[in-house]
Scaffold this active site. Structure first.
Site, PDB file in Angstrom:
ATOM      1  N   ASP A 529     -63.450  10.838   3.522  1.00 24.79           N
ATOM      2  CA  ASP A 529     -63.010  11.003   4.812  1.00 24.79           C
ATOM      3  C   ASP A 529     -61.610  11.342   4.439  1.00 24.79           C
ATOM      4  O   ASP A 529     -60.823  10.807   3.531  1.00 24.79           O
ATOM      5  CB  ASP A 529     -63.097   9.975   5.653  1.00 24.79           C
ATOM      6  CG  ASP A 529     -62.307  10.204   6.796  1.00 24.79           C
ATOM      7  OD1 ASP A 529     -62.724  10.941   7.675  1.00 24.79           O
ATOM      8  OD2 ASP A 529     -61.191   9.572   7.246  1.00 24.79           O
ATOM      9  N   HIS A 532     -58.559  15.646   2.008  1.00 22.90           N
ATOM     10  CA  HIS A 532     -57.296  16.599   1.636  1.00 22.90           C
ATOM     11  C   HIS A 532     -55.887  15.743   1.572  1.00 22.90           C
ATOM     12  O   HIS A 532     -54.829  16.168   1.144  1.00 22.90           O
ATOM     13  CB  HIS A 532     -57.241  17.767   2.624  1.00 22.90           C
ATOM     14  CG  HIS A 532     -56.959  17.200   3.981  1.00 22.90           C
ATOM     15  ND1 HIS A 532     -58.149  17.214   4.752  1.00 22.90           N
ATOM     16  CD2 HIS A 532     -56.054  17.202   4.864  1.00 22.90           C
ATOM     17  CE1 HIS A 532     -57.997  16.738   6.085  1.00 22.90           C
ATOM     18  NE2 HIS A 532     -56.669  16.808   6.214  1.00 22.90           N
ATOM     19  N   ASP A 630     -67.125  15.631  14.307  1.00 24.35           N
ATOM     20  CA  ASP A 630     -65.607  15.416  14.780  1.00 24.35           C
ATOM     21  C   ASP A 630     -65.370  16.835  15.092  1.00 24.35           C
ATOM     22  O   ASP A 630     -63.960  16.898  15.454  1.00 24.35           O
ATOM     23  CB  ASP A 630     -64.765  14.776  13.734  1.00 24.35           C
ATOM     24  CG  ASP A 630     -64.821  15.541  12.407  1.00 24.35           C
ATOM     25  OD1 ASP A 630     -65.341  16.475  12.366  1.00 24.35           O
ATOM     26  OD2 ASP A 630     -64.323  15.017  11.325  1.00 24.35           O
TER      27      ASP A 630
END
Length: 1538
Positions: A529, A532, A630
């Site tokens: 999750d 980045h 999401d």
């Protein structure tokens, strides 16, 4: 015979190449070979990797050195490699260096995991994966999970992704975890306390009984703000104690919080700012409050300013005390340095007093001077403080913009949440820091930041920053994200502060590693999750811990870096298996189709790739989802009718595919990971449409998704890895998946519905489709339809979908039963193309139809037969092969057996022959209109082009178009050979029989199978060729073999024999029947000088070129018989004691060169030395074509032809030189040379009575290899040789010394009958012994050729012309003395053939000068670049008034010729060995490094040769022969010497 050929990938290492942003993906079981690129060959290279050694565990920081293998020996580095047998999944680093360079390049490799499922533990291919995401908190008690998860099973998914299963934080976000180690207690029903053990048991049950793999998220970047452990260990977050750089941002955050309280309490009403923000005026009021009340109150600039008074006072004291700056710190450089206060207090910044003392120097020690210096400093500090103030104003400007932008989105925007009035629950903006204390005034808050027990609990929240560098941590010093309010903040989560290593925050690293290990123990994979924003070194560490428990860990991530190269950094370092990609990112169906093409698969009809091939960069493997959990709901953005066709497009991608729970049930809103608290419905086959808590196949598009998922998994498991995407019209996308072994296809036609068909006008007419092949069945046809089941009403308890839609679906039906297809007609594009035309009648928006297509039965059979016959070349063709029921007799014999009967002369025809050679036979090389011709008529012409097309699968190339359009090229290949007799004709018949099948398969498959056939024939031909050569070639490296092919390339027999006939008494001379006369004639191999210019007719054979090339191309390769025939054929043309330069079949010979005879003699010597019992050649009969100098050429069959043994011909050549050769060329004048002046036709070659040196020539001719004759009237160089090299040319002196020495030795052994030569001198007959001649050359060589360092050397006749010392002259006694002193590479030849002439130390230094001045990338400069006439660019077409270059006059005055480099390197090796082991080893590495350039050129050249010359610094020269016999030969000789 194993069908699974070992897959080998080759990674070529190049110096200084850092590939950290290049992705290399490999499968387990692959072998990876590291090989040296040209920049590293010849160097001591070491390769290190952290891939674990056998029996060892992986440790990211432990590297092992790999051992080098050189399977083909030691002569070069072209085959040298080190290898990794890849058996363990993960990300591995490699680096390499050489000499003192520890790391001069490196990168990563990613080895994909192997996933397994089912009771049988079967392999689930990555492209088979169909995944569905579940929000774990919506699954209810663990006991209810099977009923809810069964929806995934019944919908055809084989992987489930769970959001985190841990205890959630106070916000209830799926990704805000209160405790990473404990299972969410909500999963336990009353009276039970489930643990990870029960979760693990369920996961195992799903894997074994349902064939479903389970993965879950790991969240490393943050923890819930209410996590109990973060309160105990606040050092695990960014607080004001461990991150004081955030103090100013915290002050601003508190001020904005108090602004929220004031707005909520209506304290800004008088300023026009109510709690409810509704318009632009209110937004402007927010800006006013910020600039008038908030920013001035907190004075953030003070955190970055200097306290001027105390600083100047400290400076004054130092000046008064006479302090001086520390020169070690300042290095005498002026400029004031400000030291940032590490505690970031107001006015805490300090001045580096050494820099102040260096910069603000008083002119004296007087109080006035000191005061002036202090005032000067004061003024500069005011400037600096002002700069900081201005900087903070810019930060505040951005902060105001971000705050207002946030308010606009949250309270005004239509697509935003529209939060309503500002309250303490819904503040104006989310707070950036935790504040776990009682709320007080701002004035009471601020002192708390100086109280460590409180300040340590002000923890920075996490979030994300639009457009930020993902490789930068935005909470670390140097970032202004928090003060500029650029963070889109997650107020429920605290950003975690790991530091650089576990020792920096031991509790956090240990806690998160334990969390990782629990996850890896129970789940097959993880989703990273917020990947980045996760520090890379942290994720690396945690994933290493996970893989220690589960080696085949499947890792996915969704990256928002905006750059594929930065994506690759994450994929490489973390070993990410699949990156999440989303169809919702496509704005239209065209883009959706492009994503399918982008994310995997080869093009349909792709070429068969070899199992050993270069490792090429790839894009990250995709997990292509119709929507992620999401992101916004597609029904809201597109239309409900698009759910099925867009899903179908995604399912046809050759990669992982999937969705999120709710999409298939057509839930018309986003299922929020934060706010959703309802449960997923359970599976009930009998459920009614109106039942919100249950679903079945009639719900939404579940039935359609089941069919699509089954199809997706079947396509991947059965090898349908070729993809074609056709944008039929603006809404219709057709995706083809093709299996390259069975040639079955599945074609899915999807009509998208981005707009609601009820409100949008779609085209009524659907374009027809043409599907090549036979449609076996309709796998599925489905469309979304309306049904009477009520309208959608959001259920309070269950996440329900829209009951008013369902899927109408039919599966596995015949075309005639289709409700979508109106008509299917069969058309034919020629005999080999079976095409069905499909006309649609009910392909409505929102519908999908998928066809299973086979080749028509005849084509299917023919493809199977082709594959059957290709098995002899590789077992990979066995799948899909069919035995040939009517095998033509020619195909019953293995091709290798047919080819074993070919001679190497036949191989020249099969593989090579350039256009002019082909034209001699009445043909030419194959030409593709509007493109170009192949370089050769033989297979190499095609294969050179295919070598570029094949790896790229460039099916749009003109060659592929030509093959698809007709059989012309196919017929050319076979017809060119069929017309020959013998084994060559048999090969032609074999090809013709194979091509008979090829012509009758679909045209789109012809390039692939044509290439496969040719590759098989070509590799068989190469194997046969090398088996007919010497053991040096057979056991040699790839480089050696490529060079040896030059022997076949240059050695051939044309329509007209190029060599004069040999004696009839000579055994083993090849004969053939003349096509025109039907009579028997000799057909000896001759050597072309170069391609394409010197390959045919009278310009094919040249004495000098032939004998410079013969040692390498014929003797070293083991072609002894052909070498004998060439030597004897030229011997028969001896005239005036010379052999011809231009042979012209002997009849048109020109005896105008002084060196060819010496090269011929050197080859006879080499023949006797290298060939077993080679000395016998001296007794071979030679038919003299010119019994006397003035004889007309005697043609074979002429009575009383003079025949004599070769040894007598040799003796005659030596004797004629000793006597002195002086004649005028026959037919002198423009008939034989239109440029030469009259004096140039006078040929002189004699032996100097005192020195023994052969000398001759004059300034109007050029009798050595540097033979350029001026051609330009404009420049007035016509008839003037550029390089006469008259006198004694150094290489001729060396070659003559070699010949004389050899004859002396032969005579001593009784192998040569002559000890001396009878000549007439001063009217008397005298004898001159070979021994005497040998001694004279030896005694006089260095005295006359070496340019000594002694300026008073008595042997130096022209000291005024000496411009370089320590070199050997290019000639002695030239008519223009300057020419003797020119530095050229010719002395290297003398060093190789007669090394006894040279003093070792002098030779070595002279070679060093040549290396420095003359050595180029591929060749040797033909003239010292310091010379005034040097010009390194050869342009034969240029005709200007420049005497030195017009019409290529500088041919040998600078351009870099290749063949001398062979002699230069051989000389280096010879003398290095004399200087000892260390020097020799260094030289061997130098030689390998230099020759690596030749290897690369040879490998890449479409001619498969080395050029005649290059322009300066290795630049391409368009006037050069592309492949030159002596260039290839001398390089091969170097490798033979090593």
């Amino acid at each position: 015979m194993s069908l699974q050929t070992k897959q080998v990938r080759v990674l070529v290492l190049n110096d200084m190449e850092q590939l950290g942003r290049t992705l290399f993906r490999l499968d387990q079981g692959f072998e990876l070979q590291f090989r040296l690129g040209p920049t590293l060959q010849g160097k001591h290279v070491h390769v290190h990797t952290n891939y674990p050694a056998p029996g060892k565990h992986f440790d990211r920081h432990t590297f092992q050195a790999l051992a080098w293998h050189n399977p083909m020996g030691r002569e070069d580095d072209s085959d040298k490699f080190c290898t990794l047998d890849l058996q363990i999944a993960g990300s591995y680093q490699y680096y390499f260096g050489h000499g003192h360079e520890e790391k001069s390049g490196g990168g990563y490799i990613v080895v994909d995991p192997v996933l397994r499922a089912g009771a049988d533990n079967h392999h689930v291919h990555l492209d088979c994966i169909t995944i569905q995401t579940y929000l774990s908190k919506c699954l209810g008690h663990l006991d209810d999970w099977p009923a809810r998860l069964r929806v995934a099973k019944e919908s055809g998914y084989n992987m489930i992704h769970f959001t985190p299963l841990q205890t959630l934080g106070i916000s209830r976000s799926c990704y805000s975890l209160a405790d990473q180690l404990s299972l969410n207690p909500e999963f336990s029903p009353p009276g039970k306390n489930y643990t990870w053990t029960e979760v693990g048991e369920l996961v195992q049950k799903l894997k074994k009984e349902w064939n479903m793999i389970c993965i879950t998220d790991v969240v490393y970047n943050h923890t819930a703000a209410n996590s109990p452990w973060i309160k105990e260990h606040p050092e695990c977050g960014y607080n004001l104690v461990n991150s004081p750089h955030l103090r100013s941002a915290w002050v601003l955050d508190r001020a904005i919080w108090h602004m929220t309280c004031n707005m909520a309490d209506a304290k800004y009403a008088a300023m026009g700012l109510p709690a409810q923000v509704q318009n632009e005026g209110h937004l402007n009021a927010i800006r006013s409050v910020l600039w008038e009340q908030v920013f001035p109150k907190v004075k953030l600039w003070e955190f970055f300013q200097v306290k001027i008074e105390s600083t100047v006072e400290e400076f004054r004291t130092l000046l008064t005390e006479g302090a001086k700056p520390d020169q070690k710190k300042t290095e005498g450089k002026q400029g004031l340095k400000i030291i940032q206060d590490p505690k970031f207090r107001r006015f805490g910044n300090k001045v580096d007093m050494d820099s102040a003392l260096e910069t603000f120097v008083p002119h004296s020690r007087s109080p006035q001077a000191i005061l002036e210096a202090c005032n000067w400093l004061w003024g500069r500090l005011e400037e600096i403080n002002k700069e900081q103030y201005q900087q903070m104003l810019q930060h505040q400007e951005q902060a105001a913009n971000c705050i207002v932008g946030n308010v606009v989105y949250e309270r005004l925007a239509d697509h935003g949440p529209k939060l309503g009035p500002v309250t303490r629950k819904d503040p104006i903006v989310t707070r950036y820091f935790t504040f776990p204390f009682e709320e007080k005034s701002l004035e009471e808050d601020l002192p708390m930041m100086d109280q460590p027990d409180k300040a340590s609990h002000f923890l920075a929240h996490n979030g994300w920053v639009m457009g930020d560098d993902p490789l930068r941590n935005f909470a670390e010093p140097g970032s202004n994200v928090y003060i500029r309010r650029e963070l889109i903040c997650w107020g429920d989560s605290v950003k975690l502060r790991y530091g650089n290593k576990p020792e920096d925050c031991p509790y956090l690293w240990a806690h998160m590693q334990k969390y990782t290990e629990i996850t890896a123990k129970h789940f097959a994979g993880v989703r990273l999750d917020n990947c980045h924003s996760t520090p890379l070194h942290v994720a690396e560490h945690m994933l290493s811990a996970a893989r220690a428990i589960r080696p085949n860990l499947y890792v996915i991530a969704e990256l928002f870096t905006g750059s594929e190269l930065i994506d690759n950094v994450f994929v490489n370092r973390l070993g990410i298996t699949s990156l999440v990609r989303e169809a919702m990112s496509a704005g239209d169906s065209h883009e959706e189709g492009r994503l399918v093409y982008r994310y995997g698969g080869e093009p349909v009809g792709a070429f068969v790739q070899p199992s050993l091939r270069p490792l090429v960069p790839s894009i990250a493997h995709a997990m292509f989802l119709d929507v992620t959990h999401d992101n916004e709901c597609p029904i809201q953005l597109r239309s409900a009718y698009d759910s099925l066709p867009s899903s179908a497009i995604v399912s046809m991608a050759c990669c992982c595919s999937g969705s999120t729970r709710g999409y298939d049930e057509m839930v018309p809103h986003q299922i929020s990971v934060v706010k959703e608290e309802r449960f997923y419905p359970k599976w009930n086959p009998e459920a009614k449409a109106s039942s919100p808590g249950e679903v079945n196949l009639k719900t939404g598009i579940i039935a359609g998704k089941l069919a699509l998922n089954k199809m997706h998994q079947e396509l991947a498991s059965k090898g349908f890895n070729q993809v074609y995407v056709d944008q039929v019209d603006e809404d219709i996308v057709a995706v083809t998946r093709h299996c390259p072994s069975t040639h079955q296809s599945v074609v899915a036609v999807c009509r998208t519905a981005f707009h609601n068909p009820k409100h949008h006008q779609y085209r009524k007419e659907v374009p027809p489709m043409f599907i090549p092949g036979k449609i076996e069945e309709v796998i599925l046809e489905a469309r979304i339809i309306d049904r009477q089941a009520g309208t959608y009403k959001k259920c309070e308890k269950y996440i329900n979908g829209m009951p008013e839609y369902t899927v109408e679906i039919k599966e596995h039906i015949q075309l005639k039963d289709s409700g979508v297809v109106k008509h299917a007609g069969v058309t034919s594009k020629g005999s080999s193309e079976f095409v069905q035309e499909i006309i649609f009648e009910r392909l409505t928006p929102g519908s999908v139809i998928a066809f299973r297509v086979s080749l028509d039965p005849k084509a299917q059979e023919l493809v199977g037969v082709i594959r059957h016959h290709l098995i002899q070349f590789s077992p990979k063709y066995k799948p899909g092969s069919l035995p040939d029921q009517h095998t033509p007799p020619i195909l019953e014999t293995p091709l290798a057996q047919i080819m074993s009967k070919l001679t190497l002369g036949d191989m020249n025809m099969l593989l090579f022959r350039c256009d002019s050679e082909e034209q001699e036979d009445g043909g030419g090389c194959y030409n593709i209109p509007s493109w170009t011709s192949f370089k050769y008529g033989g297979l190499q012409g095609l294969l050179s082009v295919m070598a570029d097309i094949r790896p790229k699968n460039d099916l749009g190339h003109p060659v592929c178009d030509n093959l698809r359009q007709g059989d012309w090229m196919i017929d050319y290949v076979s017809n060119r050979l069929v017309c020959h007799s013998g084994a060559l004709g048999e090969v032609g018949k074999w090809l013709k029989a194979m091509f008979h099948y090829l012509k009758h398969i679909p045209r789109y498959l012809i390039p692939c199978y044509f290439d496969a056939i040719l590759v098989g024939v070509y590799t068989t031909a190469l194997d046969t060729t090398f088996n007919k050569m010497s053991s040096f070639v057979q056991n040699g490296s790839t480089f050696v073999k490529l060079l040896a092919l030059g022997s076949v390339q240059m050695g051939g027999v044309g329509s007209f024999p190029a060599l004069p006939p040999l004696s009839l008494e000579l055994p083993d001379v090849p004969y053939r029947l003349n096509k025109d006369t039907g009579k028997k004639e000799q057909c000896c191999i001759s050597l072309a000088a170069g391609l394409p210019h010197f390959s045919s007719g009278i310009f094919r054979c040249w004495g000098r070129d032939t004998f410079i090339a013969l040692r390498g191309l014929m003797l070293v390769t083991g072609r002894h018989l052909e070498a004998r025939n060439i030597i004897l054929a030229f011997a028969g043309t001896l005239r005036h004691g010379l052999i011809p330069n231009l042979l012209g079949e002997g009849i048109c010979a020109r005896f105008n060169c002084r060196d060819a005879v010496w090269w011929w003699l050197q080859c006879i010597q080499d023949y006797c030395t290298l060939v077993p019992e080679g000395i016998a050649i001296l007794r071979c009969p030679v038919v003299r074509m010119y019994p006397h100098d003035d004889s007309e050429p005697q043609i074979s069959g002429t009575p009383s032809l003079l025949t004599q043994p070769l040894c007598d011909v040799i003796h005659e050549a030596m004797q004629r030189h000793m006597q002195g050769i002086d004649f005028r060329e026959r037919n002198a004048g423009p008939k034989i040379d239109m440029h030469m002046k009259d004096e140039g036709f006078n040929v002189v070659a004699k032996v100097h009575r005192d020195t023994g040196f052969v000398y001759g020539g004059n300034r109007f001719n050029c009798g050595t290899w540097m033979d350029k004759m001026g051609e330009s009237d404009k420049a007035r160089n016509k008839g003037m040789p550029a390089t006469p090299r008259d006198g004694s040319a150094v290489e001729i002196v060396g070659l003559s010394k070699s010949a004389v020495r050899w004859l002396v030795e032969l005579h001593k052994k009784g192998l040569f009958p002559h000890s001396s030569m009878k000549i007439h001198r001063d009217g008397k007959e005298v004898k001159v012994s070979y021994e005497e001649w040998n001694h004279k050359i030896l005694a006089n060589f260095e005295r006359n050729f070496y340019v000594s360092h002694d300026e008073k050397d008595p042997n130096e006749k022209h000291p005024d012309l000496v411009h370089k010392r320590g070199i050997y002259k290019d000639s002695h006694g030239a008519s223009s003395p300057w020419c003797d002193y020119q530095l050229r590479p010719n002395f290297c030849i003398a060093m190789v053939v007669a090394p006894e002439l040279f003093t070792v130390e002098r030779a070595w230094k002279a070679l060093g000068i040549a290396e420095k001045k003359l050595l180029g990338p591929l060749g040797m400069k033909t003239l010292d670049p310091d010379d005034m006439v040097y010009c390194g660019v050869y342009d034969n077409a240029l005709d200007n008034d420049n005497y030195n270059v017009a019409r290529g006059f500088n041919y040998h005055q600078g351009p870099e010729w290749l063949w001398p480099i062979g002699y230069f390197l051989r000389a280096k090796l010879y003398f290095a060995k004399k200087l000892g082991k260390e020097t020799y080893e260094q030289t061997v590495y130098l030689v390998k490094s230099i020759l690596s350039q030749h290897y690369v050129h040879l490998e890449r050249s479409s001619w498969k040769g080395l050029p005649e010359l290059t322009n300066e610094n290795g630049q391409y020269c368009p006037f050069s022969c592309e492949s030159q016999a002596w260039s290839i030969s001398t390089v091969l000789e170097v490798l033979h010497d090593i």
